[in-house]
Motif scaffolding. Structure first.
Motif, short mmCIF file in Angstrom:
data_model
loop_
_atom_site.label_atom_id
_atom_site.label_comp_id
_atom_site.label_asym_id
_atom_site.label_seq_id
_atom_site.Cartn_x
_atom_site.Cartn_y
_atom_site.Cartn_z
N LYS A 71 -1.02 11.60 -27.33
CA LYS A 71 -2.50 11.35 -26.64
C LYS A 71 -3.15 10.06 -26.07
O LYS A 71 -3.01 9.45 -25.50
N SER A 72 -2.52 8.82 -27.25
CA SER A 72 -3.87 7.41 -27.11
C SER A 72 -2.51 6.55 -26.19
O SER A 72 -2.99 5.96 -25.79
N ALA A 73 -1.80 7.07 -26.73
CA ALA A 73 -0.53 5.90 -25.68
C ALA A 73 -0.45 6.87 -23.82
O ALA A 73 -0.56 5.80 -23.13
N PHE A 74 -0.59 8.40 -23.78
CA PHE A 74 -0.69 8.58 -22.35
C PHE A 74 -2.21 8.06 -21.59
O PHE A 74 -2.36 7.37 -20.56
N GLU A 75 -3.35 7.88 -22.75
CA GLU A 75 -4.34 7.34 -22.04
C GLU A 75 -4.32 5.38 -22.62
O GLU A 75 -4.86 5.25 -21.12
N ILE A 76 -3.96 4.88 -22.63
CA ILE A 76 -3.60 3.26 -22.17
C ILE A 76 -2.67 3.42 -21.65
O ILE A 76 -3.10 2.80 -20.42
N ILE A 77 -2.26 4.32 -20.84
CA ILE A 77 -0.92 3.75 -19.72
C ILE A 77 -1.95 4.06 -18.46
O ILE A 77 -1.39 3.67 -16.97
N GLU A 78 -2.72 5.21 -18.54
CA GLU A 78 -3.55 5.50 -17.46
C GLU A 78 -4.81 4.68 -17.21
O GLU A 78 -4.60 4.02 -16.26
N ALA A 79 -4.68 4.00 -18.23
CA ALA A 79 -6.14 2.88 -18.10
C ALA A 79 -5.49 1.66 -17.72
O ALA A 79 -5.80 0.47 -16.72
N THR A 80 -4.16 1.76 -18.27
CA THR A 80 -3.44 0.15 -17.20
C THR A 80 -2.89 0.11 -16.51
O THR A 80 -3.25 -0.43 -15.53
N SER A 81 -2.28 1.80 -15.35
CA SER A 81 -2.25 2.27 -14.54
C SER A 81 -2.90 1.78 -13.55
O SER A 81 -3.61 1.31 -12.20
N GLN A 82 -4.96 2.60 -13.60
CA GLN A 82 -6.00 2.10 -13.12
C GLN A 82 -6.09 0.98 -12.65
O GLN A 82 -6.76 0.36 -11.75
N SER A 83 -6.14 0.23 -13.89
CA SER A 83 -5.92 -1.99 -13.93
C SER A 83 -5.00 -2.31 -12.81
O SER A 83 -5.97 -2.70 -11.61
N ALA A 84 -4.07 -2.19 -12.70
CA ALA A 84 -2.70 -2.04 -12.16
C ALA A 84 -3.09 -2.15 -10.85
O ALA A 84 -3.06 -2.87 -9.56
N VAL A 85 -3.99 -0.96 -10.89
CA VAL A 85 -4.19 0.14 -9.32
C VAL A 85 -5.18 -1.04 -8.34
O VAL A 85 -5.14 -1.68 -6.99
N ASN A 86 -6.39 -1.02 -9.39
CA ASN A 86 -7.17 -2.74 -8.60
C ASN A 86 -6.84 -3.71 -8.45
O ASN A 86 -6.96 -4.17 -7.81
N HIS A 92 0.82 -1.30 0.29
CA HIS A 92 -0.13 -0.38 0.38
C HIS A 92 0.99 1.41 -0.06
O HIS A 92 0.42 2.32 -1.03
N ASP A 93 2.14 1.05 0.95
CA ASP A 93 3.16 2.51 0.46
C ASP A 93 3.81 3.00 -0.01
O ASP A 93 4.39 4.16 -0.88
N SER A 94 4.18 1.67 -1.03
CA SER A 94 4.92 1.99 -1.86
C SER A 94 4.33 1.56 -3.55
O SER A 94 4.21 2.77 -4.28
N VAL A 95 4.42 0.06 -3.53
CA VAL A 95 3.95 0.27 -5.00
C VAL A 95 2.78 0.32 -5.37
O VAL A 95 2.36 1.05 -6.58
N ASN A 96 1.58 0.67 -4.68
CA ASN A 96 0.33 1.50 -4.67
C ASN A 96 -0.01 3.09 -4.90
O ASN A 96 -0.85 3.40 -5.80
N GLN A 97 1.13 3.06 -4.21
CA GLN A 97 1.27 4.53 -4.25
C GLN A 97 1.60 5.33 -5.41
O GLN A 97 1.63 5.86 -6.44
N MET A 98 2.81 4.40 -6.55
CA MET A 98 3.44 4.62 -7.61
C MET A 98 2.73 4.70 -8.93
O MET A 98 2.58 5.05 -9.08
N LEU A 99 1.72 3.37 -8.11
CA LEU A 99 0.96 3.38 -9.59
C LEU A 99 -0.04 4.10 -9.96
O LEU A 99 -0.17 4.65 -10.78
N PHE A 100 -0.50 4.74 -8.55
CA PHE A 100 -1.51 5.42 -8.23
C PHE A 100 -0.91 7.06 -9.30
O PHE A 100 -1.99 7.93 -9.83
N SER A 101 0.47 7.55 -8.67
CA SER A 101 1.30 8.79 -9.23
C SER A 101 1.24 8.40 -10.69
O SER A 101 0.78 9.69 -11.39
N LEU A 102 2.11 7.19 -10.97
CA LEU A 102 1.34 6.89 -12.48
C LEU A 102 0.01 7.23 -13.14
O LEU A 102 0.15 8.05 -14.50
N ARG A 103 -0.52 7.08 -12.68
CA ARG A 103 -2.00 7.23 -13.66
C ARG A 103 -2.45 8.80 -13.86
O ARG A 103 -2.96 8.97 -14.59
N LEU A 104 -2.12 8.52 -12.30
CA LEU A 104 -2.40 10.19 -12.49
C LEU A 104 -1.18 11.27 -13.18
O LEU A 104 -1.84 12.84 -13.96
#
Length: 367
Positions: A214-229, A187-199
């Motif tokens: 723009k498309s690449a950043f949106e894919i990164i955002e979606a992938t990061s959100q999936s990883a956060v979940n 929670h304190d490390s990996v989860n926070q890094m993924l959250f920062s990457l999504r933002l």
């Protein structure tokens, strides 16, 4: 037939090496029967309510094995009742065994000439676990020497059960502490890094005019959100979150993590101790995981009752599966649920069939 000293030594050496309850009971019972004139044996575990469970058996006659050992598992009997009443405290001859009598009436040629048995409580100090029973053909009474041997073996087995229970408890505490540590670290490390990457990806996508970027950043955002979940679900697996706010809240919150739509019904005041609450949550967690992975539906109905006894029912109308028998569950996860239920003296029932959904019911009697 081995000498008493040799047999007790063999059983003691075996028990000292065993670390698992069921294999320990099976092995000790096998050695006892094969090293004596007894032809069969069985062990009941008995809870505080007087309900018994056939936990181990060796060379049961055919009649007693009929219908998944129906005669051994159904209904009360003298020795279990006396044990529950606290009146069976030493090795004793059972004059008439209702289980054997019933089996003999229906299958007169299938009891291997067993009519009577001896019984002895399994205990360690003041803690009691159940009964060890043995029998031999054409034998209506067992000698003092045989009863003394049973006392000695029962003492060894009772001590081994207690040792294994204590070891499992210590292991469970250590495992819980390690899970909590891993959950905090994730929670304190990996989860926070993924959250920062999504933002960061979201902000970059909003500030670029290049369509491909723009498309690449949106894919990164979606992938990061999936990883956060996924990370949140993993943290939930390691450490129950929200239990301090109540069992129903924690179950509902975990279902939200899995994007399941839960209809919750609560009847009565939920009163479980910490261990019971954690076990019930883990059972619910596994059931919800199975629905998410296999049921093909997001709709779940959960009912929690504690008007007298406690019960939890989790129902879905998904794909379902074929349940061969109560002892043959299709996945390791379902078997784990049953083991968790039994670890606190509860019972788990699973009913399902293809294309009609699944109902998981856990019950726990008042202690």
């Amino acid at each position: 037939m081995k000498s008493r000293t040799a047999l007790l030594k063999e059983i003691a050496e075996f028990l000292n090496e065993e670390t698992e309850t069921y294999s320990m009971l099976d092995g000790a019972l096998k050695r006892l029967v094969e090293g004596t004139d007894f032809s069969t044996g069985w062990i009941f575990f008995i809870d505080d309510e007087g309900s018994h469970q056939l936990i181990s058996d060796y060379r049961l006659p055919d009649a007693l094995e009929q219908n998944d050992c129906h005669y051994m598992t159904a209904g009360p009997c003298w020795c279990v009742s006396r044990y529950h009443q606290g009146k069976l405290t030493k090795a004793s001859n059972i004059i008439t065994c209702s289980r054997i009598v019933k089996a003999n009436r229906q299958h007169p040629d299938g009891t291997a000439d067993i009519t009577h048995h001896a019984t002895v409580p399994l205990q360690s100090g003041q803690e009691r676990f159940g009964l060890l029973n043995v029998a031999a053909p054409h034998k209506t009474s067992y000698s003092e020497d045989e009863l003394e041997l049973l006392e000695s073996v029962a003492f060894q087995i009772g001590s081994a059960i207690k040792r294994i229970f204590l070891t499992e408890r210590e292991r469970e505490i250590a495992l819980t502490n390690e899970r909590n540590r891993l959950a905090r670290d994730l929670h304190d490390s990996v989860n926070q890094m993924l959250f920062s990457l999504r933002l960061t990806a979201h902000a970059a996508a909003a500030n670029t005019k290049d369509d491909r970027a723009k498309s690449a950043f949106e894919i990164i955002e979606a992938t990061s959100q999936s990883a956060v979940n996924e990370m949140r679900a993993l943290i939930w697996q390691l450490k129950p979150i929200g239990l301090e706010q109540g069992l129903a809240h924690a179950i509902h919150q975990y279902a939200d993590v899995l994007n399941l739509n839960v209809t919750m019904h609560i009847n009565g005041l939920i009163q479980l101790d910490n261990k019971e609450e954690t076990v019930v949550f883990r059972i619910a967690q596994e059931a919800l995981n199975n629905i998410k992975k296999h049921a093909g539906t997001a709709e779940v109905e959960i009912t929690i009752n504690q008007l007298t006894a406690f019960s939890l029912t989790i129902k879905d109308n998904g794909k379902g599966f074929a349940v061969q028998s109560a002892k043959q569950l299709p996945t390791h996860g379902l078997a784990n649920m049953r083991q968790r239920a039994e670890s606190i003296g509860g019972m788990l029932f699973i009913t399902s069939s293809m294309d009609t959904g699944t109902v998981v019911t856990f019950t726990l009697q008042e202690g």
